[in-house]
Design an enzyme around this catalytic site. Structure first.
Site: not given
Ligand SMILES: Cc1cc2nc3c(=O)[nH]c(=O)nc-3n(C[C@H](O)[C@H](O)[C@H](O)COP(=O)(O)OP(=O)(O)OC[C@H]3O[C@@H](n4cnc5c(N)ncnc54)[C@H](O)[C@@H]3O)c2cc1C
Length: 361
Positions: A124, A126, A128, A131, A179, A243, A269, A337
């Site tokens: 899936i 989502m 970008e 985003a 959205a 999820e 150990r 630790q």
């Molecule tokens: C191993 C792995 C597998 C993944 N697999 C998928 C997948 O299969 N499909 C897919 O679509 N995506 C996938 N993702 C992406 C994942 O869903 C996104 O990383 C996640 O949605 C967060 O988006 P971002 O990394 O752009 O962080 P951002 O949205 O840029 O956020 C960065 C930081 O800001 C904080 N933040 C964001 N919004 C707010 C808010 N409103 N208030 C306070 N803090 C906030 C977040 O908590 C985070 O600490 C995967 C990510 C990883 C690491």
């Protein structure tokens, strides 16, 4: 404490999963971790063993049982085996519900048999580059061209991104709708203009192919719209409890497993002439972690049972995810630790190591 949520059928399924891991995964896992991807054969083997499409109706080749406890068993056994690369949970519990609940009869007949046999690996998409948490910022567009959608954009961090044969892509179908202008468009392997980018190098989950995807004027058949046009946001929200539970189940299973390994280790150990487990500080550490795991396990099992009955609400699923993953981090840190102690033993036999002596994680 005896767990009360599983029947003999669930335990038989657990044995099947363990046999599958022993035969089809663990002998190859080191290779896959180095390669950054698992072998497709493992997916086919999972299909033959009945580990795919547990909740998919039998007429499409699935297990026909939406009981989430089977998914919990699968997640627990994979976590205990340390196998994060073969993302059956993502396929079954995250992508699966979109296909079973939103697909038309024609789509189900087209996609579900391969989904259950392992021939069609799913993802899936989502996220970008611009985003993540904020899905309104999605820039990938699917333009209505009458008889097809014209898809343009890119995705990143997509689990199963390299192997996927079927990708549910979140795309803007009504640019002015925010959205409410997003739809789910299914893109299949081989579509012209659909390219894979880098298989991303991560700090963990090395054999999980988390990748970039690119869509350049991809003509997607009109009949590949999944669910309602402009209805993606609602569709994405609907499955969140499951999820969250998938992540929570893996979190507590990992904490329990780390504690098990560490307990065995400190009993075996020897340091300062006796097993580490005889040192009072070590016993306190183990006892405190065991208490936290037992309390969490009780709550998690209640959530698993409620989700299987269809009564788990979003609040409790969120609590389970947050609590179990925080516990996993705490237990990992504390276990580390204890395991580290044997490499740099405190010179003062039997005493609590000072802060300076304790390795930091
Ligand atoms: C191993 C792995 C597998 C993944 N697999 C998928 C997948 O299969 N499909 C897919 O679509 N995506 C996938 N993702 C992406 C994942 O869903 C996104 O990383 C996640 O949605 C967060 O988006 P971002 O990394 O752009 O962080 P951002 O949205 O840029 O956020 C960065 C930081 O800001 C904080 N933040 C964001 N919004 C707010 C808010 N409103 N208030 C306070 N803090 C906030 C977040 O908590 C985070 O600490 C995967 C990510 C990883 C690491």
């Amino acid at each position: 404490m005896q767990r009360q949520i599983f029947t003999e059928e669930h335990e038989a399924f657990r044995r099947t999963v363990r046999t599958f891991l022993d035969k089809e995964v663990l002998p190859y896992y080191e290779r896959w971790e180095k390669d950054g991807i698992v072998a497709r054969d493992a997916w086919l083997a999972a299909g033959r063993q009945g580990l795919l499409g547990l909740a998919v109706p039998q007429e499409y080749g699935g297990g026909g049982d939406a009981d989430f406890r089977y998914s919990a068993v699968l997640a627990e056994e994979f976590t205990r085996a340390g196998v994060s690369g073969l993302a059956l949970g993502l396929h079954n519990d995250i992508v699966g519900p979109y296909l079973t609940s939103l697909a038309t009869e024609e789509q189900k007949r087209r996609w579900l048999p391969g989904f259950c046999s392992g021939e069609t690996i799913t993802a899936i998409a989502m996220t970008e580059p611009g985003a993540g948490s904020d899905l309104q910022a999605v820039r990938t567009t699917a333009e209505d061209k009458g008889d097809h959608w014209l898809l343009n954009g890119s995705k990143t961090f997509i689990s199963n991104g390299i192997l996927a044969d079927l990708v549910i892509v979140v795309a803007k179908t009504s640019p002015e709708g925010g959205a409410k202008g997003l739809s789910l468009i299914v893109v299949e392997r081989g579509a012209e203009g659909f390219e894979r980018g880098r298989n991303l190098d991560k700090i963990g989950q090395k054999s999980q192919d988390t990748a970039e995807l690119f869509f350049d004027d991809v003509r997607v058949p009109k009949e590949n719209l999944l669910g309602e046009r402009d209805g993606a946001f609602l569709h994405l929200m609907t499955n969140l409890a499951q999820e969250r539970m998938g992540i929570a189940v893996a979190g507590i299973a990992a904490a329990e497993h780390l504690l098990e390994i560490t307990t065995r280790y400190v009993k075996e150990r020897e340091a300062f002439g006796r097993p580490l487990a005889k040192l009072q500080h070590v016993r306190f550490e183990i006892a405190e972690m065991a208490t936290e795991c037992a309390v969490t396990r009780t709550f998690l099992d209640r959530c698993i049972a409620d989700h299987s009955d269809g009564t788990l609400d979003a609040v409790h699923a969120s609590m389970a995810k947050w609590w179990a993953t925080e516990l996993q981090k705490r237990v990992a840190d504390r276990c580390l630790q204890l395991l580290s102690l044997i490499h740099e033993p405190s010179p003062t036999a039997g005493s609590r190591p000072s802060t300076a002596e304790r390795p930091r994680s």
